[in-house]
Write a protein that holds these residues in place. Structure first.
Motif, PDB file in Angstrom:
ATOM      1  N   ALA A  61       0.861  -1.190   0.000  1.00 58.18           N
ATOM      2  CA  ALA A  61       0.000   0.000   0.000  1.00 58.18           C
ATOM      3  C   ALA A  61       0.897   1.240   0.000  1.00 58.18           C
ATOM      4  N   CYS A  62       1.467   1.566   1.182  1.00 56.18           N
ATOM      5  CA  CYS A  62       2.242   2.813   1.258  1.00 56.18           C
ATOM      6  C   CYS A  62       3.592   2.710   0.539  1.00 56.18           C
ATOM      7  N   GLY A  63       4.225   1.531   0.593  1.00 62.43           N
ATOM      8  CA  GLY A  63       5.547   1.369  -0.022  1.00 62.43           C
ATOM      9  C   GLY A  63       6.664   2.025   0.761  1.00 62.43           C
ATOM     10  N   LYS A  82       9.425  -5.748   6.853  1.00 61.10           N
ATOM     11  CA  LYS A  82       8.542  -5.181   5.823  1.00 61.10           C
ATOM     12  C   LYS A  82       9.241  -5.289   4.472  1.00 61.10           C
ATOM     13  N   LEU A 125       2.294  -1.561   7.258  1.00 59.64           N
ATOM     14  CA  LEU A 125       2.450  -2.976   7.652  1.00 59.64           C
ATOM     15  C   LEU A 125       1.829  -3.974   6.675  1.00 59.64           C
ATOM     16  N   SER A 126       1.268  -3.512   5.547  1.00 54.23           N
ATOM     17  CA  SER A 126       0.556  -4.452   4.674  1.00 54.23           C
ATOM     18  C   SER A 126       1.496  -5.440   3.986  1.00 54.23           C
TER      19      SER A 126
HETATM   20 FE1  FES Z   1       3.173  -0.194   3.755  1.00 52.45          FE
HETATM   21 FE2  FES Z   1       5.134  -1.955   3.233  1.00 52.45          FE
HETATM   22  S1  FES Z   1       3.585  -1.283   1.918  1.00 52.45           S
HETATM   23  S2  FES Z   1       4.597  -1.039   5.141  1.00 52.45           S
END
Ligand code: FES
Length: 248
Positions: free
Chosen positions: A215-217, A234, A222-223
């Motif tokens: 998600a955030c990259g 991560k 935490l995804s």
């Molecule tokens: Fe958000 Fe890795 S994609 S922590």
């Protein structure tokens, strides 16, 4: 170092069924990107989440990315034309160590060959073993790797190019051909697990580039968390490249 870049598309062309080569003009990104890192691409305002895509090449002001159409986002990306702009966040992740002595064997399965191409570009001495479903899925990789590596070994599931079978079937024979100092691999997890096993049997260090939903990259959501031998990590921030011994 990471930044948001406004880049311009040079080419966005289909090189095999549903597989595209995207080249963007991005001088600063091409200078800071390390082998095996990735970028987060903003496809359009309609898609809130950026798409993580691996950097396959970064030199002379041009960044090259390969992607397969596997959903609405990449479908939309495939319609973009030369001259259009793309908003890109990068370069992200840790990447491969390319400051090494000795010869590296790169082992890629399908689209997993992309980050290995960026490693080949930066390594002094490397050979590559690529596996794909059929000749269409490996022919364009052969053209891309030819200027960057010594020898190219090929396997296809249907035998239409190179040896019939999987990269793990040919790998022991390839390891007899040269004294490699390490293996860098990327592709389906089952393939990387097999490659790591053969590497361990041959006392060779092995580094794997993992793919996870992101998600955030940036290490914030935490995804993309995974369990490793050295604790929870991560993929976007601690990886995508890990020591195989930590993962398998
Ligand atoms: Fe958000 Fe890795 S994609 S922590």
């Amino acid at each position: 170092m990471k930044k948001i870049f406004d880049t311009e598309i040079i080419f966005n062309v289909e090189v095999a069924e549903k597989i595209f080569r995207l080249e963007i003009s991005a001088q600063e990104l091409s200078e800071i990107a390390r082998a095996g890192q990735f970028v987060q691409v903003k496809i359009s305002e309609e898609f809130t989440l950026r798409r993580p895509l691996g950097i396959a090449s970064a030199k002379n002001g041009v960044v090259k990315i390969f992607y397969r159409i596997n959903g609405r986002g990449t479908e939309f990306l495939s319609t973009k034309k030369s001259g259009e702009h793309l908003n890109i966040l990068g370069a992200l992740g840790n990447g491969f160590n390319t400051n090494v002595d000795g010869r590296i064997l790169l082992v890629g399965g399908g689209m997993g060959a992309a980050p290995l191409l960026s490693a080949a570009e930066k390594l002094g001495a490397a050979d590559v073993l690529i596996g794909g479903k059929n000749s269409d899925e490996v022919n364009f990789w052969i053209k891309e790797f030819q200027p960057e590596v010594g020898k190219i070994f090929i396997t296809t599931d249907d035998g239409s190019r190179g040896s019939k079978g999987f990269v793990t079937s040919l790998l022991p024979e390839v390891l007899d051909y040269e004294n490699f100092s390490a293996i860098y691999t990327c592709g389906p997890e089952i393939m990387m697990r097999g490659v790591a096993k053969i590497a361990a049997e041959n006392n060779l260090p092995c580094y794997v580039s993992l793919e996870r939903r992101m998600a955030c990259g940036l290490g914030a959501c935490l995804s993309c968390s995974i369990d490793t031998a050295s604790g929870r990590k991560k993929v976007c921030k601690d990886g995508p490249v890990f020591d195989a011994e930590d993962i398998f």
